[in-house]
Design an enzyme around this catalytic site. Structure first.
Site, PDB file in Angstrom:
ATOM      1  CE  LYS A  34     -18.250  76.255 -25.057  1.00  0.00           C
ATOM      2  NZ  LYS A  34     -18.247  76.835 -26.405  1.00  0.00           N
ATOM      3  CG  ASP A  60     -20.886  78.995 -26.804  1.00  0.00           C
ATOM      4  OD1 ASP A  60     -21.576  80.016 -26.670  1.00  0.00           O
ATOM      5  OD2 ASP A  60     -19.662  78.961 -26.571  1.00  0.00           O
ATOM      6  CE  LYS A  62     -19.199  82.829 -27.022  1.00  0.00           C
ATOM      7  NZ  LYS A  62     -18.819  81.483 -27.476  1.00  0.00           N
ATOM      8  CG  ASP A  65     -30.297  89.101 -35.918  1.00  0.00           C
ATOM      9  OD1 ASP A  65     -30.832  90.198 -36.209  1.00  0.00           O
ATOM     10  OD2 ASP A  65     -29.890  88.301 -36.759  1.00  0.00           O
ATOM     11  CB  THR A 116     -12.808  84.482 -21.488  1.00  0.00           C
ATOM     12  OG1 THR A 116     -13.265  83.556 -22.472  1.00  0.00           O
ATOM     13  CG2 THR A 116     -13.689  84.370 -20.272  1.00  0.00           C
ATOM     14  NE  ARG A 205      -8.374  76.525 -27.102  1.00  0.00           N
ATOM     15  CZ  ARG A 205      -8.218  77.809 -27.456  1.00  0.00           C
ATOM     16  NH1 ARG A 205      -7.409  78.122 -28.442  1.00  0.00           N
ATOM     17  NH2 ARG A 205      -8.875  78.751 -26.812  1.00  0.00           N
TER      18      ARG A 205
HETATM   19  O1  C5P Z   1     -10.366  75.853 -25.430  1.00  0.00           O
HETATM   20  P1  C5P Z   1     -10.945  76.791 -24.403  1.00  0.00           P
HETATM   21  O2  C5P Z   1     -11.024  76.176 -23.026  1.00  0.00           O
HETATM   22  O3  C5P Z   1     -10.275  78.159 -24.410  1.00  0.00           O
HETATM   23  O4  C5P Z   1     -12.439  76.994 -24.893  1.00  0.00           O
HETATM   24  C1  C5P Z   1     -13.316  77.890 -24.273  1.00  0.00           C
HETATM   25  C2  C5P Z   1     -14.677  77.716 -24.883  1.00  0.00           C
HETATM   26  O5  C5P Z   1     -15.579  78.605 -24.258  1.00  0.00           O
HETATM   27  C3  C5P Z   1     -14.754  77.998 -26.377  1.00  0.00           C
HETATM   28  O6  C5P Z   1     -15.626  77.030 -26.927  1.00  0.00           O
HETATM   29  C4  C5P Z   1     -15.345  79.381 -26.483  1.00  0.00           C
HETATM   30  O7  C5P Z   1     -16.185  79.523 -27.611  1.00  0.00           O
HETATM   31  C5  C5P Z   1     -16.195  79.458 -25.215  1.00  0.00           C
HETATM   32  N1  C5P Z   1     -16.385  80.790 -24.655  1.00  0.00           N
HETATM   33  C6  C5P Z   1     -15.348  81.609 -24.275  1.00  0.00           C
HETATM   34  N2  C5P Z   1     -15.591  82.845 -23.757  1.00  0.00           N
HETATM   35  C7  C5P Z   1     -16.846  83.289 -23.611  1.00  0.00           C
HETATM   36  C8  C5P Z   1     -17.918  82.463 -23.972  1.00  0.00           C
HETATM   37  C9  C5P Z   1     -17.649  81.200 -24.486  1.00  0.00           C
HETATM   38  O8  C5P Z   1     -14.185  81.189 -24.396  1.00  0.00           O
HETATM   39  N3  C5P Z   1     -17.093  84.454 -23.053  1.00  0.00           N
END
Ligand code: C5P
Length: 226
Positions: A34, A60, A62, A65, A116, A205
Site C-alpha cells: 500500500k 491509498d 483517499k 472531491d 480507524t 508500523r
Molecule cells: O501503521 P498502521 O498499521 O497504523 O497503518 C495503517 C495504514 O492504513 C495507514 O497507511 C493508514 O493510512 C491506513 N488506513 C487507516 N485507516 C483507514 C484507512 C486507511 O489506518 N480507515
C-alpha cells in the site's frame, strides 16, 4: 511456500529506497503493498517499481472531491499499474459511481468508511450516529454505486461480511499484542481480524517499525493462522 495472501503492507515513508527494501524483504509473504500520500508524493515512480514484484498495488490517496474531478483523477491513474485506489465514501453515491466509472475494468476503487483513527465518542459527537451505523450506511450506499471493496475497522467487519458476503473488506488499525496503538483508536489484533472474516489485513508500523526477521515471522504466523 503458499502464494502470499491476506496482508497488505502499508508503506508510510517518504523514502523510496526504504519502501523498496520492505518490498524486497517482505514480498514473499505479503500479497499487496500500500502506497499512501507520503510515499506517492515523494516518489511516484514507486508504482512501477513495486509492480516489478508482481504484487497488488494499492494506492491509498483517499480521494474526496466532486464526481467529475474524481472521475478524471481515477481515469488518469488507470493503466499505470495501480490495482486499487481509495476514495472516501462520505463523498456520496454520485462520487462513488464516478470513481467506479473512472477506473473501469482496470483500477478498482475501494470505499473508505470511517477512519480507524476515530474513536466512537469523537465520531458520535461529530455525526450524531454510532460508528457501526455510519459504516454500514456508507457500505450500503457504496454498494449501490458499484463499489465492491471497502475499508473498515476490525470492530465492524464481521457484521459487514454477513450483510455483504461478496464484498471485499480491507482492515487497517491492526496491532500485534503488546504493540503501541499510536494514533489508531479502533484497533484489533491480527487474529481478531482474521476470525471476523476480513479479506485483507492492512498492516503498517507493526511490520515496518520492527526488524526484518521479526516482520517476516509475524507475516508467517498470519499465513499459518489464516
Ligand atoms: O501503521 P498502521 O498499521 O497504523 O497503518 C495503517 C495504514 O492504513 C495507514 O497507511 C493508514 O493510512 C491506513 N488506513 C487507516 N485507516 C483507514 C484507512 C486507511 O489506518 N480507515
Amino acid at each position: 511456500m503458499n502464494p502470499p495472501a491476506k496482508v497488505a503492507v502499508a508503506m508510510d515513508t517518504p523514502l523510496e529506497e526504504t519502501a523498496l527494501g520492505w518490498v524486497r524483504d517482505l514480498s514473499r509473504y505479503a500479497g499487496a503493498f500500500k502506497v499512501g500520500p507520503v510515499l506517492f508524493h515523494a516518489a511516484p515512480s514507486i508504482v512501477e517499481r513495486v509492480k516489478e514484484r508482481d504484487r497488488l498495488l494499492f494506492l491509498d490517496l483517499k480521494l474526496h472531491d466532486i464526481p467529475s474531478v474524481i472521475n478524471l483523477a481515477i481515469r488518469g491513474l488507470s493503466g499505470r499499474g495501480v490495482d486499487r485506489i481509495t476514495i472516501h465514501l462520505s463523498g456520496g453515491e454520485e462520487m462513488a459511481a464516478a470513481a467506479v466509472d473512472g477506473g473501469g475494468e482496470d483500477l478498482l476503487p475501494i470505499g473508505v468508511t470511517v477512519l480507524t483513527s476515530l474513536s466512537p465518542p469523537v465520531w458520535e459527537r461529530f455525526s450524531g450516529q454510532r460508528i457501526e451505523d455510519s459504516v454500514s450506511r456508507m457500505v450500503e450506499m457504496g454498494w449501490r454505486a458499484g463499489i465492491r471493496e471497502f475499508v473498515c475497522s476490525g470492530n465492524e467487519v464481521s457484521a459487514l461480511k454477513k450483510a455483504f458476503p461478496h464484498g471485499v473488506f480491507w482492515v487497517p488499525g491492526i496491532r500485534f499484542p503488546g504493540d503501541d496503538g499510536g494514533d489508531q483508536k479502533r484497533v484489533s489484533t491480527p487474529q481478531e481480524v482474521l476470525d471476523a472474516g476480513a479479506d485483507w489485513l492492512v498492516i503498517g508500523r507493526s511490520l515496518t517499525s520492527v526488524s526484518v526477521p521479526k516482520a517476516r515471522s509475524r507475516l508467517l504466523s498470519l499465513l499459518d493462522a489464516g
